[in-house]
Structure formats: C-alpha cells, structure tokens
Design a protein around this motif. Sequence first.
Motif, PDB file in Angstrom:
ATOM      1  N   SER A 180       0.860  -1.019   0.130  1.00 34.73           N
ATOM      2  CA  SER A 180      -0.044  -0.008  -0.162  1.00 34.73           C
ATOM      3  C   SER A 180       0.797   1.286  -0.009  1.00 34.73           C
ATOM      4  CB  SER A 180      -0.994  -0.043   1.202  1.00 34.73           C
ATOM      5  OG  SER A 180      -0.150  -0.032   2.447  1.00 34.73           O
ATOM      6  N   ASN A 181       0.232   2.315  -0.064  1.00 31.84           N
ATOM      7  CA  ASN A 181       0.899   3.757  -0.140  1.00 31.84           C
ATOM      8  C   ASN A 181       1.911   3.982  -1.361  1.00 31.84           C
ATOM      9  OD1 ASN A 181      -0.421   4.730   1.995  1.00 31.84           O
ATOM     10  ND2 ASN A 181       0.775   3.511   3.352  1.00 31.84           N
ATOM     11  N   LYS A 182       1.493   3.590  -2.624  1.00 28.44           N
ATOM     12  CA  LYS A 182       2.269   3.765  -3.711  1.00 28.44           C
ATOM     13  C   LYS A 182       1.895   4.641  -4.793  1.00 28.44           C
ATOM     14  CE  LYS A 182       4.459  -0.182  -1.975  1.00 28.44           C
ATOM     15  NZ  LYS A 182       5.137   0.172  -0.595  1.00 28.44           N
ATOM     16  N   ILE A 183       2.842   5.630  -5.304  1.00 26.29           N
ATOM     17  CA  ILE A 183       2.590   6.363  -6.277  1.00 26.29           C
ATOM     18  C   ILE A 183       3.212   5.822  -7.576  1.00 26.29           C
ATOM     19  CG2 ILE A 183       2.715   8.708  -7.132  1.00 26.29           C
ATOM     20  CD1 ILE A 183       3.020   9.645  -4.215  1.00 26.29           C
ATOM     21  N   LEU A 184       2.138   5.447  -8.691  1.00 31.41           N
ATOM     22  CA  LEU A 184       2.451   5.213  -9.840  1.00 31.41           C
ATOM     23  C   LEU A 184       2.588   6.087 -11.023  1.00 31.41           C
ATOM     24  CD1 LEU A 184       0.935   2.852  -8.435  1.00 31.41           C
ATOM     25  CD2 LEU A 184       0.524   1.742 -10.431  1.00 31.41           C
ATOM     26  N   VAL A 185       3.867   6.406 -11.321  1.00 35.55           N
ATOM     27  CA  VAL A 185       3.756   7.520 -12.143  1.00 35.55           C
ATOM     28  C   VAL A 185       3.828   7.328 -13.715  1.00 35.55           C
ATOM     29  CG1 VAL A 185       5.750   9.446 -12.671  1.00 35.55           C
ATOM     30  CG2 VAL A 185       5.358   8.737 -10.255  1.00 35.55           C
ATOM     31  N   PHE A 186       2.695   8.074 -14.289  1.00 30.16           N
ATOM     32  CA  PHE A 186       2.648   7.927 -15.692  1.00 30.16           C
ATOM     33  C   PHE A 186       3.103   9.172 -16.290  1.00 30.16           C
ATOM     34  CE2 PHE A 186      -0.408   5.391 -13.920  1.00 30.16           C
ATOM     35  CZ  PHE A 186      -0.425   4.337 -14.553  1.00 30.16           C
ATOM     36  N   ASN A 187       3.380   9.304 -17.757  1.00 31.51           N
ATOM     37  CA  ASN A 187       3.790  10.529 -18.392  1.00 31.51           C
ATOM     38  C   ASN A 187       2.604  11.525 -18.591  1.00 31.51           C
ATOM     39  OD1 ASN A 187       5.695  12.312 -19.314  1.00 31.51           O
ATOM     40  ND2 ASN A 187       5.576  11.300 -21.295  1.00 31.51           N
ATOM     41  N   ASN A 188       2.078  11.420 -20.017  1.00 28.37           N
ATOM     42  CA  ASN A 188       1.344  12.404 -20.654  1.00 28.37           C
ATOM     43  C   ASN A 188      -0.254  11.875 -20.237  1.00 28.37           C
ATOM     44  OD1 ASN A 188       3.165  14.330 -21.486  1.00 28.37           O
ATOM     45  ND2 ASN A 188       3.608  12.822 -23.222  1.00 28.37           N
TER      46      ASN A 188
ATOM     47  N   ASN B  35      -5.973   0.821  -1.313  1.00 32.17           N
ATOM     48  CA  ASN B  35      -4.858   0.515  -0.284  1.00 32.17           C
ATOM     49  C   ASN B  35      -3.794   1.909  -0.584  1.00 32.17           C
ATOM     50  OD1 ASN B  35      -6.015  -1.310   0.643  1.00 32.17           O
ATOM     51  ND2 ASN B  35      -4.133  -2.788   0.498  1.00 32.17           N
ATOM     52  N   ALA B  36      -4.386   3.070  -1.051  1.00 28.07           N
ATOM     53  CA  ALA B  36      -3.622   4.368  -1.238  1.00 28.07           C
ATOM     54  C   ALA B  36      -2.608   4.093  -2.141  1.00 28.07           C
ATOM     55  CB  ALA B  36      -2.913   4.849  -0.275  1.00 28.07           C
ATOM     56  N   ASN B  37      -2.779   3.502  -3.455  1.00 29.44           N
ATOM     57  CA  ASN B  37      -2.383   3.396  -4.615  1.00 29.44           C
ATOM     58  C   ASN B  37      -2.751   4.299  -5.931  1.00 29.44           C
ATOM     59  OD1 ASN B  37      -0.493   1.037  -4.068  1.00 29.44           O
ATOM     60  ND2 ASN B  37      -2.319  -0.124  -3.840  1.00 29.44           N
ATOM     61  N   TYR B  38      -1.974   5.499  -5.700  1.00 31.30           N
ATOM     62  CA  TYR B  38      -2.491   6.591  -6.359  1.00 31.30           C
ATOM     63  C   TYR B  38      -1.768   6.725  -7.915  1.00 31.30           C
ATOM     64  CZ  TYR B  38      -3.598   8.232  -1.733  1.00 31.30           C
ATOM     65  OH  TYR B  38      -3.987   8.448  -0.550  1.00 31.30           O
ATOM     66  N   PRO B  39      -2.482   7.020  -8.781  1.00 24.52           N
ATOM     67  CA  PRO B  39      -1.838   7.310 -10.130  1.00 24.52           C
ATOM     68  C   PRO B  39      -1.321   8.857 -10.301  1.00 24.52           C
ATOM     69  CG  PRO B  39      -4.322   7.426 -10.500  1.00 24.52           C
ATOM     70  CD  PRO B  39      -3.961   7.011  -8.967  1.00 24.52           C
ATOM     71  N   ARG B  40      -0.102   9.011 -10.774  1.00 26.55           N
ATOM     72  CA  ARG B  40       0.325  10.523 -10.655  1.00 26.55           C
ATOM     73  C   ARG B  40       0.848  10.857 -12.260  1.00 26.55           C
ATOM     74  NH1 ARG B  40       5.366  12.445  -7.415  1.00 26.55           N
ATOM     75  NH2 ARG B  40       6.700  12.190  -9.258  1.00 26.55           N
ATOM     76  N   PHE B  41       0.482  11.908 -12.782  1.00 26.80           N
ATOM     77  CA  PHE B  41       0.711  12.338 -14.407  1.00 26.80           C
ATOM     78  C   PHE B  41       1.697  13.177 -14.232  1.00 26.80           C
ATOM     79  CE2 PHE B  41      -2.888   9.770 -14.790  1.00 26.80           C
ATOM     80  CZ  PHE B  41      -2.888   8.717 -15.959  1.00 26.80           C
ATOM     81  N   ASP B  42       3.005  13.027 -14.435  1.00 28.94           N
ATOM     82  CA  ASP B  42       3.896  14.185 -14.407  1.00 28.94           C
ATOM     83  C   ASP B  42       4.124  14.943 -15.725  1.00 28.94           C
ATOM     84  OD1 ASP B  42       4.599  13.532 -11.891  1.00 28.94           O
ATOM     85  OD2 ASP B  42       6.319  12.587 -12.028  1.00 28.94           O
ATOM     86  N   GLY B  43       3.688  14.205 -16.928  1.00 29.82           N
ATOM     87  CA  GLY B  43       3.881  14.940 -18.121  1.00 29.82           C
ATOM     88  C   GLY B  43       2.579  15.894 -18.477  1.00 29.82           C
ATOM     89  N   THR B  44       2.248  16.448 -19.652  1.00 27.82           N
ATOM     90  CA  THR B  44       1.160  17.316 -20.136  1.00 27.82           C
ATOM     91  C   THR B  44      -0.039  16.671 -20.020  1.00 27.82           C
ATOM     92  OG1 THR B  44       2.833  18.400 -21.623  1.00 27.82           O
ATOM     93  CG2 THR B  44       0.642  18.747 -21.823  1.00 27.82           C
ATOM     94  N   ILE B  45      -1.001  17.230 -19.217  1.00 27.11           N
ATOM     95  CA  ILE B  45      -2.170  16.796 -19.320  1.00 27.11           C
ATOM     96  C   ILE B  45      -3.297  17.818 -20.373  1.00 27.11           C
ATOM     97  CG2 ILE B  45      -4.526  16.823 -18.175  1.00 27.11           C
ATOM     98  CD1 ILE B  45      -1.166  16.649 -16.327  1.00 27.11           C
ATOM     99  N   THR B  46      -3.563  16.925 -21.390  1.00 25.77           N
ATOM    100  CA  THR B  46      -4.078  17.666 -22.714  1.00 25.77           C
ATOM    101  C   THR B  46      -5.564  17.264 -22.844  1.00 25.77           C
ATOM    102  OG1 THR B  46      -2.007  17.317 -23.989  1.00 25.77           O
ATOM    103  CG2 THR B  46      -3.946  17.901 -25.340  1.00 25.77           C
ATOM    104  N   LEU B  47      -6.463  18.469 -22.725  1.00 23.87           N
ATOM    105  CA  LEU B  47      -7.733  18.275 -22.942  1.00 23.87           C
ATOM    106  C   LEU B  47      -8.252  18.550 -24.565  1.00 23.87           C
ATOM    107  CD1 LEU B  47      -8.860  20.534 -19.600  1.00 23.87           C
ATOM    108  CD2 LEU B  47      -8.278  18.159 -19.789  1.00 23.87           C
ATOM    109  N   THR B  48      -8.760  17.449 -25.150  1.00 25.45           N
ATOM    110  CA  THR B  48      -9.205  17.512 -26.357  1.00 25.45           C
ATOM    111  C   THR B  48     -10.532  17.816 -26.602  1.00 25.45           C
ATOM    112  OG1 THR B  48      -9.599  15.347 -26.690  1.00 25.45           O
ATOM    113  CG2 THR B  48      -7.605  15.874 -27.139  1.00 25.45           C
ATOM    114  N   ALA B  49     -11.313  17.862 -25.550  1.00 20.99           N
ATOM    115  CA  ALA B  49     -12.588  18.286 -25.449  1.00 20.99           C
ATOM    116  C   ALA B  49     -13.311  18.877 -24.084  1.00 20.99           C
ATOM    117  CB  ALA B  49     -13.543  17.243 -25.893  1.00 20.99           C
ATOM    118  N   ASN B  50     -14.350  19.287 -23.821  1.00 19.06           N
ATOM    119  CA  ASN B  50     -14.569  19.459 -22.471  1.00 19.06           C
ATOM    120  C   ASN B  50     -14.526  18.100 -21.500  1.00 19.06           C
ATOM    121  OD1 ASN B  50     -15.176  22.072 -22.635  1.00 19.06           O
ATOM    122  ND2 ASN B  50     -17.081  21.807 -23.400  1.00 19.06           N
ATOM    123  N   ALA B  51     -13.548  17.870 -20.592  1.00 17.23           N
ATOM    124  CA  ALA B  51     -13.294  16.502 -20.205  1.00 17.23           C
ATOM    125  C   ALA B  51     -14.044  16.338 -18.951  1.00 17.23           C
ATOM    126  CB  ALA B  51     -11.846  16.384 -19.941  1.00 17.23           C
TER     127      ALA B  51
END
Length: 182
Positions: free
Chosen positions: A55-63, A77-93
């Motif tokens: 538990s308590n892991k941060i899974l790092v993705f890119n964009n 168990n507090a396993n969180y996704p994290r996005f370190d790259g650009t977050i691109t909205l191609t429509a109202n998300a």
Amino acid sequence: AIPSTTDVYLRGGTWQVRTIGDSTTNFQLINLGNDIIHTGGDSILSTVRDQGGASNKILVFNNLSLDKQRFLTTGDNANYPRFDGTITLTANARIQTDGVLLLQGNITGNYSLEKRGASQLEIGGDNSSWNGGIVATDGFILFGTRAPEDTAHYMAGTNLFSPSATANAGTACQVSNIADTP
C-alpha cells in the motif's frame, strides 16, 4: 509488463494497473512512464496492489490526454496514479475520482474540466496559461504535490501533501457545485 514507451489507449472499459513495489506500507514511487490517451468511451484506470500489503504507492505515468468521455480513477490501499507530463484536454473533459488522482504536469487545451467523485484531485502544475476552467461537483481539489522522491515531503512512512503557491487551475472561472451541509 508493458514497456514504458508504449502509449496506452483507453477507449472504454477498465485498465487495472497492479503495483510491483515492495510489500511494506511505506510510500514508494514506481515509475511506469506510459502515456495514456483516453478517447471514445467511459474508461476506468484502476491502481491496485499486486499481492501482499503493497500500500501507499504512487504510480507515475507521463502524459494524459482526455476527451469528453468520463475518465474514472479508482484503486485500493492508497495506490495513486500520478501524471507528470502534459495533461491535454481535447474536449470538455470529465474526471471522476473514486481514488486520488495526482496531476503534476501542466494542463493544456481550451476546454473545461469537470471533476466528480468523492476522492480528491490534486493539481501540482502552474496552469496559468490554461483558460479552460474547472467545475467541481464532488470531493476536493487540492493544489500542491505528493512527492516521495523528495525527502522534504516524506516522513515516518507517510507521504505528506505539500501545498504549492504556484499550482493553480488556470485563468478561467472555477465553479463549485458542492453543497454545504451543516
């Protein structure tokens, strides 16, 4: 395992990402590096432990690329996704956070972001050039970071949330539809 250079397309359904970290409850950063392109259907990103007490892991993705379909995050168990790259909205998300979602990268695109779900959305980037705006109907939006790779944010097996003066939701209107309850 999927190579970190592989783009993952979510076009509906669920992608369950299992942590491969240690089996302790100490926070740990796991770099996966994949870009996620969400388009064409409601999709779920589920981050769960593989086995044991990881538990308590941060899974790092890119964009992360989001379209108008609902992008739901959940996990255990507090396993969180994290996005370190650009977050691109191609429509109202639309994002639904049934588990914590960490957006560390900058948000781009001239579209708005709707946040639903009881869990929190954590925005860590300086999004002052984004003019899309956020509508929050449930949960919390926090501005700052969780960075276990930075010892200043890590203490006694826990990953501290650190508010940031530079993290923001851009220049457009932010609306909260969350009802106050006495």
